[in-house]
Design a protein around this motif. Structure first.
Motif, PDB file in Angstrom:
ATOM      1  N   GLY A  37      -4.783  -1.311  -7.517  1.00  0.00           N
ATOM      2  CA  GLY A  37      -5.147   0.044  -7.106  1.00  0.00           C
ATOM      3  C   GLY A  37      -4.234   1.092  -7.713  1.00  0.00           C
ATOM      4  O   GLY A  37      -4.685   2.174  -8.112  1.00  0.00           O
ATOM      5  N   GLN A  54       0.828  -1.212   0.000  1.00  0.00           N
ATOM      6  CA  GLN A  54       0.000   0.000   0.000  1.00  0.00           C
ATOM      7  C   GLN A  54       0.857   1.254   0.000  1.00  0.00           C
ATOM      8  O   GLN A  54       0.636   2.182  -0.801  1.00  0.00           O
ATOM      9  CB  GLN A  54      -0.902   0.008   1.234  1.00  0.00           C
ATOM     10  N   THR A  81      -3.838  -6.342  -4.532  1.00  0.00           N
ATOM     11  CA  THR A  81      -4.724  -5.198  -4.324  1.00  0.00           C
ATOM     12  C   THR A  81      -3.986  -3.883  -4.558  1.00  0.00           C
ATOM     13  O   THR A  81      -4.492  -2.986  -5.240  1.00  0.00           O
ATOM     14  CB  THR A  81      -5.295  -5.230  -2.899  1.00  0.00           C
ATOM     15  N   SER A 113      -9.779   6.800  -5.586  1.00  0.00           N
ATOM     16  CA  SER A 113     -10.004   5.547  -6.304  1.00  0.00           C
ATOM     17  C   SER A 113      -9.180   4.412  -5.705  1.00  0.00           C
ATOM     18  O   SER A 113      -9.657   3.274  -5.597  1.00  0.00           O
ATOM     19  CB  SER A 113      -9.672   5.728  -7.794  1.00  0.00           C
ATOM     20  N   TYR A 114      -7.958   4.720  -5.276  1.00  0.00           N
ATOM     21  CA  TYR A 114      -7.143   3.671  -4.651  1.00  0.00           C
ATOM     22  C   TYR A 114      -7.805   3.153  -3.385  1.00  0.00           C
ATOM     23  O   TYR A 114      -7.893   1.936  -3.155  1.00  0.00           O
ATOM     24  CB  TYR A 114      -5.742   4.188  -4.343  1.00  0.00           C
ATOM     25  N   CYS A 115      -8.256   4.068  -2.524  1.00  0.00           N
ATOM     26  CA  CYS A 115      -8.895   3.647  -1.273  1.00  0.00           C
ATOM     27  C   CYS A 115     -10.187   2.876  -1.542  1.00  0.00           C
ATOM     28  O   CYS A 115     -10.500   1.904  -0.828  1.00  0.00           O
ATOM     29  CB  CYS A 115      -9.173   4.867  -0.396  1.00  0.00           C
ATOM     30  N   GLY A 152      -5.976   3.453 -10.321  1.00  0.00           N
ATOM     31  CA  GLY A 152      -5.989   4.817  -9.812  1.00  0.00           C
ATOM     32  C   GLY A 152      -5.214   5.779 -10.701  1.00  0.00           C
ATOM     33  O   GLY A 152      -5.662   6.896 -10.972  1.00  0.00           O
ATOM     34  N   ILE A 195     -10.847   0.989  -4.162  1.00  0.00           N
ATOM     35  CA  ILE A 195     -10.485  -0.346  -4.648  1.00  0.00           C
ATOM     36  C   ILE A 195      -9.961  -1.210  -3.510  1.00  0.00           C
ATOM     37  O   ILE A 195     -10.350  -2.373  -3.354  1.00  0.00           O
ATOM     38  CB  ILE A 195      -9.442  -0.223  -5.771  1.00  0.00           C
ATOM     39  N   ALA A 196      -9.077  -0.637  -2.693  1.00  0.00           N
ATOM     40  CA  ALA A 196      -8.490  -1.403  -1.602  1.00  0.00           C
ATOM     41  C   ALA A 196      -9.503  -1.772  -0.531  1.00  0.00           C
ATOM     42  O   ALA A 196      -9.300  -2.732   0.220  1.00  0.00           O
ATOM     43  CB  ALA A 196      -7.338  -0.618  -0.977  1.00  0.00           C
TER      44      ALA A 196
END
Length: 434
Positions: free
Chosen positions: A236, A191, A232, A376-378, A240, A380-381
């Protein structure tokens, strides 16, 4: 005379913009202590559970360090903002509302006294964000703090890998990279690496940093991300970045060139390295294990099938360690449903929707692109990682997005001293008449 020629400007200095009375003063730059506070918040969210380190660290010591970092962050933020000046922020307001069901459900002590302790931690975390909101002006200052601090964390991971490769790539995690100096799990490392890679790429496209400096961050972070085998974080990062760069395509030639080359490279890699990429993605798992998301689906089904009272459905069972039946939930939405109920799920959904909606309404800019990447990353994760309902790196990523979407503060109102008007002598008035 050195006074400003503009009428009403104070003598001895340049004219200052005058705004309507009652406007919120704009702070003169961001103090360095604000960056220290942001770093302490990141330290607090590193967690205390993970792989075995080279030098065994008692969990109580790690918790003391992380909680001490949060207390210090709040104290420093209060010291730098003693007049309690805040910026209006829908994000922090929604987080404050999320604290209400957390306290209500934790008060029943179904999750033990630890639930109340986690509520206090969340309250300090939110309070620190309120104090820092004064400097949320849509600039990139917090982006740079974010990248520097997480790059320092990744530096400790790289140092642990160099000192003891066996401890950094243990068989317990299937040979995936872990923190050998500080207990960090592969998803955490993945992450952090994915987030700073994405932000640095966007800074390069926006010409806010040079290629050499960006390569120092991107190349080692990509190596560490590959060693974690974190699917993930990888998805992401790519999705993202695609969304963020897509928001710049119409206004940035650099974004268009990068997007074109990225598509070509991805196509060539898919053809030439398809089997290797598939092996990396599967991580040696069977199809059954892969289809159940490494056993996550079984925990999710058990959580949804468990009987609950009406109060537990609405408010949850209180803040816990994001586990069910002794197994990690690994889904933000189900973890929030379990701990903060349907009210918590609605508030977390409102956070994502509000931030995403504001980002879509903003005109194209580098700040907007960075915010889109983080949101968008958050999102998806959140499907395979927990953290949207409690103090976590994901809430810090979203706080960074909120700071990027904030409108610049207005200039401080100018208060001019009342200067008595000089009377013209009689002899001067007579000379003007003649």
């Amino acid at each position: 005379m050195s006074g400003n020629p503009r009428r009403g400007a104070p003598p001895g200095g340049p004219a200052t913009a005058v705004t309507r009375p009652g406007a919120e003063p704009r702070p003169a730059g961001t103090p360095k202590i604000v960056g220290i506070v942001w770093g302490l918040l990141i330290l607090n969210t590193l967690g205390s559970a993970g792989a075995k380190t080279i030098v065994p660290l008692p969990r109580s010591l790690i918790q003391m360090v992380t909680m001490g970092a949060l207390v210090a962050a709040f104290a420093l933020a209060l010291a730098v903002n003693p007049r309690l000046r805040f910026r209006a922020s829908a994000y922090v307001l929604l987080l404050t509302l999320l604290l209400v069901p957390s306290v209500i459900s934790s008060a029943y002590l179904e999750s033990g006294f630890g639930a109340l302790f986690r509520c206090a931690r969340l309250a300090l975390f939110i309070g620190t964000l309120w104090l820092l909101s004064r400097w949320w002006d849509g600039g990139l200052t917090f982006v740079r703090h974010h990248i520097r601090m997480y790059f320092a964390v990744l530096g400790s991971v790289a140092a642990g890998l160099a000192v003891s490769p066996g401890a950094a790539l243990p068989d317990l995690y299937g040979g995936r990279l872990v923190g050998a100096l500080w207990p960090l799990t592969p998803p955490q490392i993945g992450q952090y690496a994915a987030v700073i890679i994405g932000l640095t790429v966007l800074l390069v496209l926006g010409r806010r940093t040079d290629g050499a400096g960006a390569a120092v961050v991107i190349v080692p972070s990509l190596v560490l991300l590959a060693l974690t085998h974190t699917r993930t974080a990888t998805l992401g990062l790519f999705i993202g970045l695609a969304l963020a760069i897509g928001s710049l395509i119409l206004t940035s030639a650099a974004a268009r060139r990068f997007f074109t080359w990225a598509v070509l490279v991805a196509a060539v890699a898919a053809v030439a390295l398809g089997s290797l990429l598939q092996a990396w993605f599967l991580r040696g798992q069977s199809k059954e294990n892969f289809s159940s998301l490494t056993g996550r689906a079984k925990v999710w089904d058990a959580l949804l099938a468990a009987p609950r009272t009406t109060g537990e459905q609405v408010f949850g069972v209180g803040l816990g360690d994001k586990s069910f039946g002794g197994l990690p939930i690994d889904n933000s939405w189900l973890a929030v449903y379990n701990e903060q109920g349907l009210i918590g799920v609605a508030l977390v959904a409102a956070i994502i929707i509000v931030l995403g909606g504001v980002a879509l309404l903003r005109p194209p800019s580098l700040q907007r692109a960075c915010a889109i990447f983080l949101i968008s990353y958050c999102a998806i994760a959140s499907y395979t990682e927990a953290g949207l309902g409690d103090a976590s790196p994901y809430l810090l990523h979203l706080a960074l997005a909120a700071s990027l979407l904030a409108t610049p503060a207005e200039a401080a109102p100018l208060s001019l001293p009342d200067v008595p008007r000089r009377r013209t002598p009689r002899w001067a008035r007579r000379s003007e008449v003649t």
